[in-house]
Design a protein around this motif. Structure first.
Motif, PDB file in Angstrom:
ATOM      1  N   THR A 146      36.750  34.114  31.800  1.00 39.90           N
ATOM      2  CA  THR A 146      38.042  33.667  31.228  1.00 39.90           C
ATOM      3  C   THR A 146      38.971  34.637  31.340  1.00 39.90           C
ATOM      4  N   ILE A 147      40.055  34.177  31.835  1.00 36.41           N
ATOM      5  CA  ILE A 147      41.386  35.096  31.881  1.00 36.41           C
ATOM      6  C   ILE A 147      42.542  34.583  31.212  1.00 36.41           C
ATOM      7  N   GLN A 148      43.503  35.539  31.173  1.00 31.48           N
ATOM      8  CA  GLN A 148      44.694  35.224  30.463  1.00 31.48           C
ATOM      9  C   GLN A 148      45.795  35.854  31.225  1.00 31.48           C
ATOM     10  N   LEU A 149      46.717  35.151  31.626  1.00 27.35           N
ATOM     11  CA  LEU A 149      48.015  35.345  32.192  1.00 27.35           C
ATOM     12  C   LEU A 149      48.932  36.351  31.504  1.00 27.35           C
ATOM     13  N   LEU A 150      49.178  37.532  31.590  1.00 29.49           N
ATOM     14  CA  LEU A 150      49.907  38.302  30.502  1.00 29.49           C
ATOM     15  C   LEU A 150      51.416  38.357  30.964  1.00 29.49           C
ATOM     16  N   ARG A 151      51.523  38.817  32.247  1.00 27.89           N
ATOM     17  CA  ARG A 151      52.851  39.181  32.764  1.00 27.89           C
ATOM     18  C   ARG A 151      53.310  38.638  34.167  1.00 27.89           C
ATOM     19  N   ARG A 152      54.285  38.421  34.522  1.00 23.60           N
ATOM     20  CA  ARG A 152      54.691  38.057  35.788  1.00 23.60           C
ATOM     21  C   ARG A 152      55.872  39.245  36.489  1.00 23.60           C
ATOM     22  N   HIS A 153      55.737  39.388  37.742  1.00 22.94           N
ATOM     23  CA  HIS A 153      56.656  40.092  38.561  1.00 22.94           C
ATOM     24  C   HIS A 153      56.988  39.549  39.717  1.00 22.94           C
ATOM     25  N   TRP A 154      58.415  39.521  39.733  1.00 28.55           N
ATOM     26  CA  TRP A 154      58.969  38.762  41.123  1.00 28.55           C
ATOM     27  C   TRP A 154      60.084  39.547  41.866  1.00 28.55           C
ATOM     28  N   GLU A 206      64.949  41.789  41.198  1.00 31.43           N
ATOM     29  CA  GLU A 206      63.588  41.803  40.526  1.00 31.43           C
ATOM     30  C   GLU A 206      63.644  41.329  39.162  1.00 31.43           C
ATOM     31  N   VAL A 207      62.652  40.468  38.900  1.00 31.46           N
ATOM     32  CA  VAL A 207      62.253  39.887  37.667  1.00 31.46           C
ATOM     33  C   VAL A 207      60.821  40.160  37.216  1.00 31.46           C
ATOM     34  N   GLU A 208      60.771  40.611  35.780  1.00 28.44           N
ATOM     35  CA  GLU A 208      59.475  40.976  35.253  1.00 28.44           C
ATOM     36  C   GLU A 208      59.622  40.722  33.814  1.00 28.44           C
ATOM     37  N   GLY A 209      58.465  40.107  33.500  1.00 23.33           N
ATOM     38  CA  GLY A 209      58.397  39.909  31.985  1.00 23.33           C
ATOM     39  C   GLY A 209      57.225  39.146  31.633  1.00 23.33           C
ATOM     40  N   GLU A 210      57.011  38.783  30.345  1.00 22.09           N
ATOM     41  CA  GLU A 210      55.967  38.116  29.638  1.00 22.09           C
ATOM     42  C   GLU A 210      55.509  36.730  30.308  1.00 22.09           C
ATOM     43  N   LYS A 222      63.611  33.755  49.704  1.00 22.38           N
ATOM     44  CA  LYS A 222      62.245  33.747  49.705  1.00 22.38           C
ATOM     45  C   LYS A 222      61.831  34.594  48.392  1.00 22.38           C
ATOM     46  N   MET A 223      60.678  34.335  47.810  1.00 28.61           N
ATOM     47  CA  MET A 223      60.011  34.718  46.615  1.00 28.61           C
ATOM     48  C   MET A 223      58.853  35.265  46.922  1.00 28.61           C
ATOM     49  N   VAL A 224      58.401  36.521  46.432  1.00 29.86           N
ATOM     50  CA  VAL A 224      56.880  37.011  46.257  1.00 29.86           C
ATOM     51  C   VAL A 224      56.678  37.863  45.028  1.00 29.86           C
ATOM     52  N   GLY A 225      55.671  37.655  44.658  1.00 32.08           N
ATOM     53  CA  GLY A 225      55.142  38.388  43.397  1.00 32.08           C
ATOM     54  C   GLY A 225      53.713  38.527  42.925  1.00 32.08           C
ATOM     55  N   THR A 226      53.641  39.016  41.544  1.00 35.10           N
ATOM     56  CA  THR A 226      52.074  39.196  41.196  1.00 35.10           C
ATOM     57  C   THR A 226      52.258  38.656  39.608  1.00 35.10           C
ATOM     58  N   TYR A 227      50.957  38.481  39.154  1.00 31.58           N
ATOM     59  CA  TYR A 227      50.631  38.190  37.849  1.00 31.58           C
ATOM     60  C   TYR A 227      49.879  39.142  37.357  1.00 31.58           C
ATOM     61  N   LEU A 228      49.949  39.670  36.171  1.00 30.20           N
ATOM     62  CA  LEU A 228      49.314  40.639  35.435  1.00 30.20           C
ATOM     63  C   LEU A 228      48.112  39.922  34.838  1.00 30.20           C
ATOM     64  N   ILE A 229      46.967  39.761  35.238  1.00 29.74           N
ATOM     65  CA  ILE A 229      45.828  39.135  34.559  1.00 29.74           C
ATOM     66  C   ILE A 229      44.936  39.908  33.689  1.00 29.74           C
ATOM     67  N   GLU A 230      44.403  39.317  32.832  1.00 30.16           N
ATOM     68  CA  GLU A 230      43.292  39.782  31.844  1.00 30.16           C
ATOM     69  C   GLU A 230      42.020  39.477  31.680  1.00 30.16           C
ATOM     70  N   ASP A 233      36.203  41.566  28.875  1.00 26.88           N
ATOM     71  CA  ASP A 233      36.045  43.194  28.824  1.00 26.88           C
ATOM     72  C   ASP A 233      37.508  43.645  29.023  1.00 26.88           C
ATOM     73  N   GLY A 234      38.438  42.891  28.754  1.00 25.32           N
ATOM     74  CA  GLY A 234      40.013  43.695  29.031  1.00 25.32           C
ATOM     75  C   GLY A 234      40.500  43.917  30.224  1.00 25.32           C
ATOM     76  N   ARG A 235      39.563  44.055  31.339  1.00 23.81           N
ATOM     77  CA  ARG A 235      39.743  44.553  32.674  1.00 23.81           C
ATOM     78  C   ARG A 235      41.186  43.626  33.163  1.00 23.81           C
ATOM     79  N   ARG A 236      41.798  44.608  33.472  1.00 25.33           N
ATOM     80  CA  ARG A 236      43.405  43.884  33.993  1.00 25.33           C
ATOM     81  C   ARG A 236      43.305  43.946  35.649  1.00 25.33           C
ATOM     82  N   LEU A 237      44.034  42.877  36.015  1.00 22.21           N
ATOM     83  CA  LEU A 237      44.161  42.791  37.857  1.00 22.21           C
ATOM     84  C   LEU A 237      45.304  42.176  37.863  1.00 22.21           C
ATOM     85  N   ARG A 238      46.030  42.801  39.183  1.00 23.51           N
ATOM     86  CA  ARG A 238      47.075  42.169  39.668  1.00 23.51           C
ATOM     87  C   ARG A 238      46.641  40.888  40.759  1.00 23.51           C
ATOM     88  N   VAL A 239      47.397  39.782  40.473  1.00 23.48           N
ATOM     89  CA  VAL A 239      46.917  38.648  41.233  1.00 23.48           C
ATOM     90  C   VAL A 239      48.176  38.278  41.973  1.00 23.48           C
TER      91      VAL A 239
END
Length: 128
Positions: free
Chosen positions: A44-52, A63-67, A96-104, A108-114
């Motif tokens: 189970t994951i939760q999307l916390l933040r975005r970065h574009w 650059e756009v970053e936020g919750e 064009k756009m490109v980015g990542t999501y911060l997923i938890e 176990d609280g492990r975070r990763l960039r998707v």
């Protein structure tokens, strides 16, 4: 449609030019994009933040970053899908756009960039 997969989390993007909200004579081009996030992992994951990073063909980069995404921080069980639509305005007819999501991972609280795959935004008459 473009797609990227990071540790079992699949992100797909489809764009559309919004002519009715655009004004080429005033260098204002509006695009929408539909994002589909599919949790193909075992967690189970939760999307916390975005970065574009948003690249306009006139040379500007924003650059756009936020919750979350569109005011939400969705939780996805294994196999679940979350879809949303958002938009972007450019000063030129392509970019064009490109980015990542911060997923938890909830367990176990492990975070990763998707990865959010790079996608183009081009007014249709530029493709002829």
């Amino acid at each position: 449609m473009v797609t990227a997969v990071t540790e079992g989390i699949k992100v797909s993007v489809k764009t559309e030019y919004q002519a009715e909200y655009s004004s080429p004579l005033q260098a204002h081009y509006v695009f929408t994009y539909r994002i589909t996030i599919q949790n193909n992992s075992e967690h189970t994951i939760q999307l916390l933040r975005r970065h574009w990073l948003i690249y306009d063909s006139n040379g500007s980069v924003r650059e756009v970053e936020g919750e979350g995404v569109v005011g939400q921080q969705p939780v996805l069980e294994p196999g679940e899908v979350h879809e949303y639509v958002s938009g972007c305005n450019l000063r030129s007819s392509m970019g064009k756009m490109v980015g990542t999501y911060l997923i938890e991972r909830v367990m176990d609280g492990r975070r990763l960039r998707v990865a959010i795959p790079e996608f183009m935004m081009v007014v249709p008459y530029k493709l002829n």
